[in-house]
Structure formats: structure tokens, C-alpha cells
Design a protein around this motif. Structure first.
Motif, PDB file in Angstrom:
ATOM      1  N   PHE A 101      45.060  40.852  43.882  1.00 37.20           N
ATOM      2  CA  PHE A 101      45.497  41.880  44.816  1.00 37.20           C
ATOM      3  C   PHE A 101      46.682  42.652  44.244  1.00 37.20           C
ATOM      4  O   PHE A 101      47.367  42.180  43.334  1.00 37.20           O
ATOM      5  N   LEU A 102      46.891  43.832  44.763  1.00 43.86           N
ATOM      6  CA  LEU A 102      48.048  44.669  44.469  1.00 43.86           C
ATOM      7  C   LEU A 102      48.625  45.143  45.788  1.00 43.86           C
ATOM      8  O   LEU A 102      47.884  45.362  46.747  1.00 43.86           O
ATOM      9  N   GLY A 143      38.487  43.065  42.342  1.00 45.38           N
ATOM     10  CA  GLY A 143      37.287  42.310  42.029  1.00 45.38           C
ATOM     11  C   GLY A 143      37.230  42.030  40.539  1.00 45.38           C
ATOM     12  O   GLY A 143      38.243  42.105  39.836  1.00 45.38           O
ATOM     13  N   GLU A 144      36.055  41.734  40.065  1.00 46.85           N
ATOM     14  CA  GLU A 144      35.849  41.519  38.633  1.00 46.85           C
ATOM     15  C   GLU A 144      36.145  42.811  37.882  1.00 46.85           C
ATOM     16  O   GLU A 144      35.974  43.907  38.416  1.00 46.85           O
ATOM     17  N   ASN A 145      36.587  42.705  36.635  1.00 47.58           N
ATOM     18  CA  ASN A 145      36.832  43.888  35.814  1.00 47.58           C
ATOM     19  C   ASN A 145      35.521  44.597  35.513  1.00 47.58           C
ATOM     20  O   ASN A 145      34.466  43.964  35.393  1.00 47.58           O
ATOM     21  N   LYS A 161      38.775  46.531  39.008  1.00 50.33           N
ATOM     22  CA  LYS A 161      37.995  47.266  40.003  1.00 50.33           C
ATOM     23  C   LYS A 161      38.538  46.939  41.388  1.00 50.33           C
ATOM     24  O   LYS A 161      38.735  45.771  41.725  1.00 50.33           O
ATOM     25  N   ILE A 162      38.805  47.976  42.180  1.00 48.12           N
ATOM     26  CA  ILE A 162      39.268  47.786  43.554  1.00 48.12           C
ATOM     27  C   ILE A 162      38.036  47.617  44.440  1.00 48.12           C
ATOM     28  O   ILE A 162      37.185  48.501  44.510  1.00 48.12           O
TER      29      ILE A 162
END
Length: 179
Positions: free
Chosen positions: A18-19, A128-130, A137-138
Motif C-alpha cells: 500500500f501507499l 497488486g503484483e508488478n 500496479k494500483i
């Protein structure tokens, strides 16, 4: 029908991805903090009882959104302690010891408009996964509407610890959206 956990496309959301981003409405640039933890938005729907003869029936009432708590690492850059002390001045607080004259204080007050524009949009971005290029990826974003800070705890210093200094924030908001 197969179970969702056996599906090769199933990927659960992870708590550590998360960010947290503040995008002030006063023209200042967005800030992404080193957040250790953040609670996700929550709501409660009140229940209104209605008594009819020997029975009680419950009807839904108002929706009330709970506060969000956020724990940040106080870094040297951006200096979170400095940012949240400046926040007080931005929302209308005047430090009584700092005022050169009494007239500097007269007419100053904290308003909802000043408090919400100082924090701007507070976003909790779920990662999520890159993607194929390795970029994060958001997968979803919580946006706290009309948010303002109600409590800041700047942590503590201690000679018997090598831990990072944490800052805990409590954030009140009117409602949240998820996209």
C-alpha cells in the motif's frame, strides 16, 4: 463450479502492499509517506427499533464513517514532524507564544474548509503484483472525502532503543470512495 482458491487468476490483496498519499488542495505538491500501517475506512449503519405490539422490528438508519489511523516513519526528508507542525498554521492555529501582537490572533480560527484543504485528498492506494515492466500496479484506491487530521502523536525518544520514530495520526472524514 471450481473454488476461487484453485483458480490460477486468483490473487488476494496483501496487507503490506500500500501507499498513502496526501494531495493538498492549497497548491502544494503531493506527499507520499513511509507509512508503516494504515487502517482502511470503515462504516456503521445505525439501527432504529420500532415496537409493534409484542415485537420489535429494526430499520436501518444513518451511515457513520469511522476514523482512520495512520502510522508513519518520521524521516529526515520529507520531515513529517515539520509538515504536521506547519499543518497547524495552515488550518488557522496561531501559536500564542509566537504572536508578536494580540491583533495577530484576533479573528483567526480553525475552519473545516481550511482543515480539509490543508490535507487535500488523502489516498490509500492498494498495490497488486508488478506489471510486465516491473512497475507497481494500483489495484484499488480509497479516497477519504473532506478529511482532516484530528490527532497527531509525534512518538518518543529513548536512549535504550534503536527503533525508528513513529508518528501516529487520526484522520476524520465525511465519507470514503473506492475505485
Amino acid at each position: 463450479m471450481s473454488n476461487f482458491w484453485t483458480s490460477p487468476t486468483f490473487e488476494p490483496k496483501r496487507a503490506f502492499r500500500f501507499l498513502v498519499e496526501f494531495t493538498p488542495g492549497n497548491g502544494a505538491e503531493s506527499l507520499q509517506f513511509l507509512a508503516k500501517s494504515v487502517s482502511r475506512p470503515s462504516y456503521t449503519v445505525s439501527s432504529n427499533p420500532h415496537k409493534f405490539f409484542n415485537h420489535t422490528f429494526h430499520y436501518p438508519g444513518r451511515v457513520e464513517w469511522g476514523t482512520v489511523t495512520l502510522t508513519l516513519v518520521d524521516a529526515l526528508e520529507p520531515n513529517a514532524s515539520g509538515i504536521f507542525m506547519e499543518y497547524l498554521g495552515t488550518i488557522g492555529y496561531v501559536n500564542p507564544g509566537k504572536s508578536a501582537a494580540q491583533q495577530d490572533i484576533i479573528g483567526k480560527t480553525i475552519t473545516k474548509s481550511s482543515a480539509t484543504s490543508a490535507t487535500g485528498d488523502i489516498l490509500i492506494k492498494e498495490m497488486g503484483e508488478n506489471d510486465a515492466n516491473g512497475a507497481a500496479k494500483i489495484d484499488g484506491t480509497w479516497k477519504l472525502q473532506n478529511a482532516f487530521i484530528t490527532e497527531v502523536n509525534f512518538g518518543e525518544h529513548s536512549y535504550d532503543s534503536e527503533d525508528m520514530i513513529d508518528i501516529q495520526l487520526t484522520i476524520q472524514y465525511d465519507w470514503a470512495t473506492y475505485s
